[in-house]
Motif scaffolding. Structure first.
Motif, PDB file in Angstrom:
ATOM      1  N   HIS A 156       0.965  -1.332   0.221  1.00 61.59           N
ATOM      2  CA  HIS A 156       0.487  -0.685  -0.447  1.00 61.59           C
ATOM      3  C   HIS A 156       0.749   0.972  -0.328  1.00 61.59           C
ATOM      4  O   HIS A 156       2.124   1.489   1.148  1.00 61.59           O
ATOM      5  CB  HIS A 156      -0.458   0.138   1.028  1.00 61.59           C
ATOM      6  CG  HIS A 156      -1.766   1.244   0.791  1.00 61.59           C
ATOM      7  ND1 HIS A 156      -1.940   2.737   1.728  1.00 61.59           N
ATOM      8  CD2 HIS A 156      -3.045   0.873   1.014  1.00 61.59           C
ATOM      9  CE1 HIS A 156      -3.118   3.365   1.097  1.00 61.59           C
ATOM     10  NE2 HIS A 156      -4.276   2.328   0.553  1.00 61.59           N
ATOM     11  N   PRO A 157       0.490   2.229  -1.168  1.00 61.41           N
ATOM     12  CA  PRO A 157       1.412   4.088  -0.917  1.00 61.41           C
ATOM     13  C   PRO A 157       1.712   4.327   0.174  1.00 61.41           C
ATOM     14  O   PRO A 157       2.726   4.952   0.393  1.00 61.41           O
ATOM     15  CB  PRO A 157       1.069   4.216  -1.907  1.00 61.41           C
ATOM     16  CG  PRO A 157      -0.051   3.511  -2.463  1.00 61.41           C
ATOM     17  CD  PRO A 157      -0.488   2.234  -1.133  1.00 61.41           C
ATOM     18  N   THR A 216      -7.675   3.134   1.665  1.00 60.44           N
ATOM     19  CA  THR A 216      -7.151   2.249   0.975  1.00 60.44           C
ATOM     20  C   THR A 216      -7.402   1.581   0.061  1.00 60.44           C
ATOM     21  O   THR A 216      -6.980   1.269  -1.096  1.00 60.44           O
ATOM     22  CB  THR A 216      -7.371   0.478   2.056  1.00 60.44           C
ATOM     23  OG1 THR A 216      -9.121   0.465   2.094  1.00 60.44           O
ATOM     24  CG2 THR A 216      -6.486   0.800   3.590  1.00 60.44           C
ATOM     25  N   ARG A 258      -6.787   4.721  -5.969  1.00 61.57           N
ATOM     26  CA  ARG A 258      -5.721   4.463  -5.933  1.00 61.57           C
ATOM     27  C   ARG A 258      -4.504   5.413  -5.606  1.00 61.57           C
ATOM     28  O   ARG A 258      -4.744   6.724  -5.289  1.00 61.57           O
ATOM     29  CB  ARG A 258      -6.135   5.415  -8.371  1.00 61.57           C
ATOM     30  CG  ARG A 258      -7.035   4.390  -8.761  1.00 61.57           C
ATOM     31  CD  ARG A 258      -6.607   4.757  -9.844  1.00 61.57           C
ATOM     32  NE  ARG A 258      -8.078   4.057 -10.296  1.00 61.57           N
ATOM     33  CZ  ARG A 258      -8.379   3.926 -11.810  1.00 61.57           C
ATOM     34  NH1 ARG A 258      -7.878   5.103 -12.377  1.00 61.57           N
ATOM     35  NH2 ARG A 258      -9.343   3.119 -11.973  1.00 61.57           N
ATOM     36  N   PRO A 259      -2.729   5.367  -5.777  1.00 60.07           N
ATOM     37  CA  PRO A 259      -1.678   6.009  -5.565  1.00 60.07           C
ATOM     38  C   PRO A 259      -1.878   7.057  -5.723  1.00 60.07           C
ATOM     39  O   PRO A 259      -1.727   8.116  -4.720  1.00 60.07           O
ATOM     40  CB  PRO A 259      -0.735   5.025  -5.985  1.00 60.07           C
ATOM     41  CG  PRO A 259      -0.969   3.646  -6.608  1.00 60.07           C
ATOM     42  CD  PRO A 259      -2.860   4.185  -6.828  1.00 60.07           C
ATOM     43  N   LEU A 274      -4.466   9.240  -3.825  1.00 54.85           N
ATOM     44  CA  LEU A 274      -4.139   9.417  -1.849  1.00 54.85           C
ATOM     45  C   LEU A 274      -2.875  10.032  -2.484  1.00 54.85           C
ATOM     46  O   LEU A 274      -3.024  11.621  -1.704  1.00 54.85           O
ATOM     47  CB  LEU A 274      -3.817   7.862  -2.044  1.00 54.85           C
ATOM     48  CG  LEU A 274      -3.331   8.216  -0.997  1.00 54.85           C
ATOM     49  CD1 LEU A 274      -4.563   7.742  -0.256  1.00 54.85           C
ATOM     50  CD2 LEU A 274      -2.940   6.361  -0.515  1.00 54.85           C
ATOM     51  N   ALA A 275      -2.542  11.153  -3.277  1.00 54.47           N
ATOM     52  CA  ALA A 275      -1.334  11.793  -3.282  1.00 54.47           C
ATOM     53  C   ALA A 275      -1.952  13.224  -3.374  1.00 54.47           C
ATOM     54  O   ALA A 275      -1.316  14.544  -2.083  1.00 54.47           O
ATOM     55  CB  ALA A 275      -0.286  11.402  -4.342  1.00 54.47           C
ATOM     56  N   PHE A 329       6.847  11.250  -4.033  1.00 50.84           N
ATOM     57  CA  PHE A 329       5.847  10.094  -3.763  1.00 50.84           C
ATOM     58  C   PHE A 329       5.783   9.125  -5.096  1.00 50.84           C
ATOM     59  O   PHE A 329       5.544   8.048  -4.928  1.00 50.84           O
ATOM     60  CB  PHE A 329       4.721  10.636  -3.373  1.00 50.84           C
ATOM     61  CG  PHE A 329       3.757   9.818  -3.352  1.00 50.84           C
ATOM     62  CD1 PHE A 329       3.991   8.461  -2.164  1.00 50.84           C
ATOM     63  CD2 PHE A 329       2.715   9.081  -4.522  1.00 50.84           C
ATOM     64  CE1 PHE A 329       2.768   7.392  -2.577  1.00 50.84           C
ATOM     65  CE2 PHE A 329       1.770   8.515  -4.456  1.00 50.84           C
ATOM     66  CZ  PHE A 329       2.279   7.674  -3.509  1.00 50.84           C
ATOM     67  N   GLN A 330       6.083   9.756  -5.869  1.00 46.46           N
ATOM     68  CA  GLN A 330       5.722   9.189  -7.316  1.00 46.46           C
ATOM     69  C   GLN A 330       6.746   8.141  -7.362  1.00 46.46           C
ATOM     70  O   GLN A 330       6.584   7.658  -8.208  1.00 46.46           O
ATOM     71  CB  GLN A 330       4.974  10.410  -8.722  1.00 46.46           C
ATOM     72  CG  GLN A 330       3.709  10.889  -8.150  1.00 46.46           C
ATOM     73  CD  GLN A 330       3.709  11.918  -9.832  1.00 46.46           C
ATOM     74  OE1 GLN A 330       4.301  12.930 -10.312  1.00 46.46           O
ATOM     75  NE2 GLN A 330       2.415  11.720  -9.710  1.00 46.46           N
ATOM     76  N   TRP A 387       7.427   5.431  -4.918  1.00 48.16           N
ATOM     77  CA  TRP A 387       6.248   4.598  -5.844  1.00 48.16           C
ATOM     78  C   TRP A 387       6.997   3.815  -7.134  1.00 48.16           C
ATOM     79  O   TRP A 387       6.386   2.732  -6.466  1.00 48.16           O
ATOM     80  CB  TRP A 387       4.932   4.884  -6.391  1.00 48.16           C
ATOM     81  CG  TRP A 387       3.799   3.937  -6.023  1.00 48.16           C
ATOM     82  CD1 TRP A 387       2.663   3.864  -7.261  1.00 48.16           C
ATOM     83  CD2 TRP A 387       3.332   3.250  -5.129  1.00 48.16           C
ATOM     84  NE1 TRP A 387       1.743   2.635  -6.694  1.00 48.16           N
ATOM     85  CE2 TRP A 387       2.635   2.433  -5.870  1.00 48.16           C
ATOM     86  CE3 TRP A 387       3.907   2.684  -3.738  1.00 48.16           C
ATOM     87  CZ2 TRP A 387       1.701   1.648  -4.680  1.00 48.16           C
ATOM     88  CZ3 TRP A 387       2.979   1.615  -3.036  1.00 48.16           C
ATOM     89  CH2 TRP A 387       2.029   0.994  -3.615  1.00 48.16           C
TER      90      TRP A 387
END
Length: 339
Positions: A7-8, A72, A75-76, A79-80, A135-136, A139
Motif C-alpha cells: 500500500h502506498p 485503502t 488509487r496512489p 491518495l497523493a 512520492f511518485q 512508488w
C-alpha cells in the motif's frame, strides 16, 4: 492464498520516514529563518517556524494514519493529491491556532496575518508538490522492485518445472516397463504432482506441500524398491503455516538424486519439529561413501526453494544445508505467524 499488494501509505508509518519528515521540516524552518529581509531575531523566528512546520507535518501524518482504513481503496495518485489537501488544511489550522493563541505576539510583517497565511499557503503548496513528485518516484520504484521480484520468482519456478517434471517422467517410464500393474497408482501420484507444478507460483499449507513430497517419494519407492527406505517424523498436528508450492518437494528430490540414486541402498528422512515461533523441516540422506561429501549439482531446486521461502516470509524463513555425521541435511525454517 495470495500475497497482499503493498500500500502506498505503508512507508509513512516506518521510523526512517518519520525521522526524514522531521529533518526536512527543520531544514525548511532554517531556510525561512535565513531568508533575506527578515527583521528581528532570526533564532526566535527559526524556533517559531520550526514549531509551525513540525505541527503541520505531524498533524498531516496523524490524519493520514487515522484515516488509513478509509483510504485503502484509493488509487496512489488520488491518495497523493488528498495528502496535499490535508497538508493545506493542517497549515491553515495551525496558522489559525497560532493567531488565536499568540495574536500580535507572533512576529509578523507589516502586512499582517492575512499575508502571512498566504505565504504559508504558498510554502505548503510548494512543499506538497515536491512531496508529490518524490512520492511518485518512490512508488514507481517500489512497484518496479516488486515486479522484478515477482519476475525473478516466476523465472525460478519456470526453471524448476522441467527439472522436476522430466525426472518424474523418467521415473514413470522406468516403472511402467518394470511393473505395469502399478501404473494406476503412479498415474494418480503424477496427476497430483503435475497439477501442483503447472498451477503457477502460489502458496499452500505446509501439510499439502508435505503431501506432494510424500507422493513423489511413493513414486521413487516404486522405482527403487528395497534400495530406498523412507522415514517420516511428523508431529500429531501440523501448524497452519504456508509455503510456496513445490518448495520442499525439490529438496526431497535432491535427497533422492544425490543419495539413494548413487547408492546400493539408501534412505530419506523427513522430520518436522515445532516451537511456539518456528516450524523446522529437515530432509536428510546418507552421503555416498566415496569421499563422504555431497556431489555438487546445479542447485536449481535448492536456490529456488531458498529464494521463494525467504520472499514469502520477509526474510524470517530460511533454507540451509550442511553435512552432519555422514548425512546431507537440508533444513527449512518457517516462522509461525504473518510476515
Amino acid at each position: 492464498m495470495r500475497e497482499h499488494p503493498p500500500h502506498p501509505l505503508d512507508a509513512l508509518w516506518q521510523a526512517p520516514a518519520i525521522i526524514w519528515v522531521l529533518l526536512a521540516g527543520e531544514c525548511l524552518a532554517g531556510i525561512l529563518a535565513l531568508a533575506p529581509g527578515m527583521s528581528g531575531s532570526r533564532w526566535i523566528y527559526f524556533g517559531l517556524a520550526s514549531l509551525v512546520v513540525q505541527w503541520v507535518a505531524l498533524l498531516t501524518l496523524g490524519t493520514l494514519y487515522l484515516t488509513r482504513n478509509l483510504l485503502t481503496g484509493l488509487r496512489p495518485l488520488r491518495l497523493a493529491w488528498l495528502a496535499v489537501g490535508m497538508l493545506l488544511a493542517n497549515t491553515w489550522l495551525v496558522a489559525w491556532l497560532a493567531w488565536w493563541l499568540m495574536g500580535d505576539a507572533w512576529p509578523v510583517a507589516a502586512d499582517g496575518w492575512p499575508a502571512l497565511v498566504a505565504r504559508l499557503t504558498g510554502i505548503a503548496l510548494a512543499v506538497g508538490f515536491l512531496g508529490l513528485a518524490a512520492f511518485q518516484n518512490h512508488w514507481r520504484g517500489r512497484l518496479h522492485a516488486v515486479r522484478a521480484k515477482q519476475s525473478e520468482l516466476q523465472a525460478l519456478q519456470a526453471r524448476i518445472r522441467p527439472h522436476f517434471l522430466f525426472n518424474t517422467l523418467n521415473t514413470g517410464a522406468a516403472l511402467v516397463h518394470q511393473r505395469p500393474e502399478e501404473a494406476e497408482r503412479l498415474l494418480l501420484d503424477l496427476a497430483d504432482l503435475f497439477r501442483a507444478a503447472l498451477a503457477g507460483p502460489r502458496q499452500i499449507l505446509l501439510e499439502d506441500e508435505l503431501s506432494l513430497a510424500r507422493r513423489y517419494l511413493e513414486i521413487e519407492a516404486l522405482r527403487f524398491g528395497e534400495r530406498l527406505q523412507v522415514r517420516w517424523e511428523l508431529p500429531r498436528v501440523l501448524p497452519g503455516v504456508t509455503v510456496p508450492a513445490l518448495s520442499i518437494q525439490p529438496l526431497v528430490e535432491n535427497a533422492i538424486r544425490h543419495g539413494a540414486e548413487r547408492m546400493a541402498r539408501g534412505d530419506v528422512e523427513v522430520a518436522v519439529s515445532t516451537t511456539p515461533d518456528t516450524v523446522v523441516v529437515r530432509i536428510s540422506n546418507p552421503l555416498p561413501e566415496a569421499g563422504g561429501t555431497a556431489v555438487p549439482g546445479h542447485r536449481v531446486g535448492l536456490n529456488a526453494s531458498q529464494v521463494r521461502i525467504e520472499a514469502l516470509t520477509g526474510g524470517r524463513g530460511s533454507v540451509r544445508t550442511e553435512t552432519i555425521g555422514g548425512r546431507y541435511v537440508a533444513t527449512v525454517r518457517l516462522p509461525v505467524g504473518p510476515a
